[in-house]
Design an enzyme around this catalytic site. Structure first.
Site, PDB file in Angstrom:
ATOM      1  N   ARG A 178      78.140  28.702   4.829  1.00  0.00           N
ATOM      2  CA  ARG A 178      79.294  29.557   5.108  1.00  0.00           C
ATOM      3  C   ARG A 178      80.344  28.738   5.837  1.00  0.00           C
ATOM      4  NH1 ARG A 178      76.325  34.728   7.825  1.00  0.00           N
ATOM      5  NH2 ARG A 178      75.097  35.404   6.024  1.00  0.00           N
ATOM      6  N   ARG A 251      49.671  31.980   2.849  1.00  0.00           N
ATOM      7  CA  ARG A 251      49.789  31.376   4.173  1.00  0.00           C
ATOM      8  C   ARG A 251      49.666  32.511   5.182  1.00  0.00           C
ATOM      9  NH1 ARG A 251      48.959  26.663   6.017  1.00  0.00           N
ATOM     10  NH2 ARG A 251      50.752  26.605   7.434  1.00  0.00           N
ATOM     11  N   ASP A 352      61.182  42.317   1.237  1.00  0.00           N
ATOM     12  CA  ASP A 352      61.858  42.889   2.386  1.00  0.00           C
ATOM     13  C   ASP A 352      61.586  44.387   2.431  1.00  0.00           C
ATOM     14  OD1 ASP A 352      62.984  40.495   3.276  1.00  0.00           O
ATOM     15  OD2 ASP A 352      64.694  40.690   1.920  1.00  0.00           O
TER      16      ASP A 352
END
Length: 374
Positions: A178, A251, A352
């Site tokens: 950004r 993991r 998510d």
């Protein structure tokens, strides 16, 4: 003979809670079970001295789906928390994600033009890499040596437990740069933390639904199967099929939390430690998720670990080998039409919270359509 419940939901995490809520709204009898002694899955919070401690690592709700944001806000009020993590490398602090603050901290540049020019110079040194063979080559080609060595290499190697030269390039196909002074980690329009913690969200979703905790479905499958006409399984899909084709790889993480008798430890919710020889990847200071003013604080060190039986599977290893293995288990699942598979473990994915909610809602809509057609 009609069974006691229409649906047995195995797993009281976010996916199972959303599905059970929607099924109950439609008049279906649901039983939700979980092998843990609490509901909420990995978004469960433990309250310590008035601080909501994210027991399984930092969880920030963020989404660009207006309908999912509105759905979540039906159950709990969200605050205005904005995720703006810091990275610490050799006692220097850098803002994340990579933005003008980061470039100023790295190179002293002050304008987007200066930053773009310096980034181009850094990347030009690796223009000879036409097709990156591993994560290291990919990162160098995209961001140059400074960004790679200070902010990517050590953290990534700790996270995955192997050298960046042994990791596939696709893990880091792109780096988000950004050229503004914006430390907001997410680009999504909506972001926040439930006021009072995630337990309130789960409790609202499961209100009025029977929940039994410390119940392991896989240890007494015939009994649990006998209770309901249909099953939603949100656990590990390879475990459901007794690892017929082998174990899917993950993991794991280990957390070490401490209550400190000081009002503030690091001044930020999340600070990443990017040096390879520091064993933990980040320190979470939980009170900052809710702008806490308590006289004490709780911090958590997060340590990546190899996954073994008994540990929590966090991150799927989505390489070619495991993808093929998962597809084999999906084929087995297709032969069990009375069982629905959903959630990050059953779908072998990192999801998510907003995507978890959306997928659970989609699964229920599909299931409801099946009910209408029969």
């Amino acid at each position: 003979m009609k069974k006691e419940y229409d649906y047995l939901v195995v797993g009281a995490g976010l996916f199972g809670a959303v599905f059970a809520h929607e099924a109950a709204l439609a008049g279906k009898r649901c039983l939700v079970i979980d092998k843990r002694n609490h509901a909420g899955g990995n978004i469960y919070c433990q309250e310590t001295e008035g601080i909501q401690v994210h027991a399984y690592g930092a969880h920030i709700f963020h989404t660009d789906q207006a309908e999912i944001w509105e759905y979540a806000n039906r159950f709990v009020r969200f605050n205005r928390f904005t995720n703006a993590p810091l990275a610490r490398y050799r006692d220097e602090l850098y803002n994340l994600p990579f933005n003008m603050n980061t470039f100023h901290q790295l190179w002293g540049v002050k304008t987007p033009a200066e930053a773009r020019a310096r980034l181009a110079v850094e990347c030009e040194k690796y223009a000879y890499i036409e097709t990156p063979a591993n994560l290291e080559e990919q990162a160098l080609k995209l961001g140059g040596k400074d960004i790679y060595e200070r902010l990517i290499k050590g953290y990534t190697e700790k996270q995955w437990g192997r050298s960046a030269r042994e990791l596939p390039a696709f893990i880091i196909r792109r780096l988000p740069f950004r050229f503004t002074f914006d430390n907001n980690y997410f680009n999504d329009a909506y972001q926040g933390i439930p006021v009072g913690g995630y337990n309130k969200l789960i409790a609202a979703l499961l209100e009025g639904i029977e929940v039994r905790l410390s119940c392991n479905y896989l240890e007494d499958r015939p009994y649990w199967d006998s209770l309901a006409d249909r099953i939603l399984f949100t656990g590990c899909i390879d475990a459901f099929f007794d690892y017929r084709y082998g174990h899917l790889e993950y993991r794991s993480l280990r957390f070490e939390s401490a209550l400190l008798e000081i009002p503030d430890f690091q001044g930020n919710a999340v600070v990443n430690y990017t040096e390879r020889d520091i064993p933990f990847t980040r320190i979470i200071e939980h009170k900052h998720f809710e702008f806490g003013q308590q006289p004490c604080t709780v911090i958590t060190h997060e340590y990546p670990e190899a996954f073994q039986p008994g540990k929590e599977p966090y991150y799927p290893v989505n390489d070619e080998k495991n993808t093929r293995l998962f597809q084999s288990y999906q084929q087995l699942a297709a032969a069990h039409p009375q069982v629905l598979f959903g959630g990050r473990l059953a779908q072998y994915t990192y999801a998510d919270m907003d995507d978890t909610m959306a997928t659970a809602l989609q699964l229920w809509k599909k299931e409801y359509q099946r009910i209408l057609e029969h």
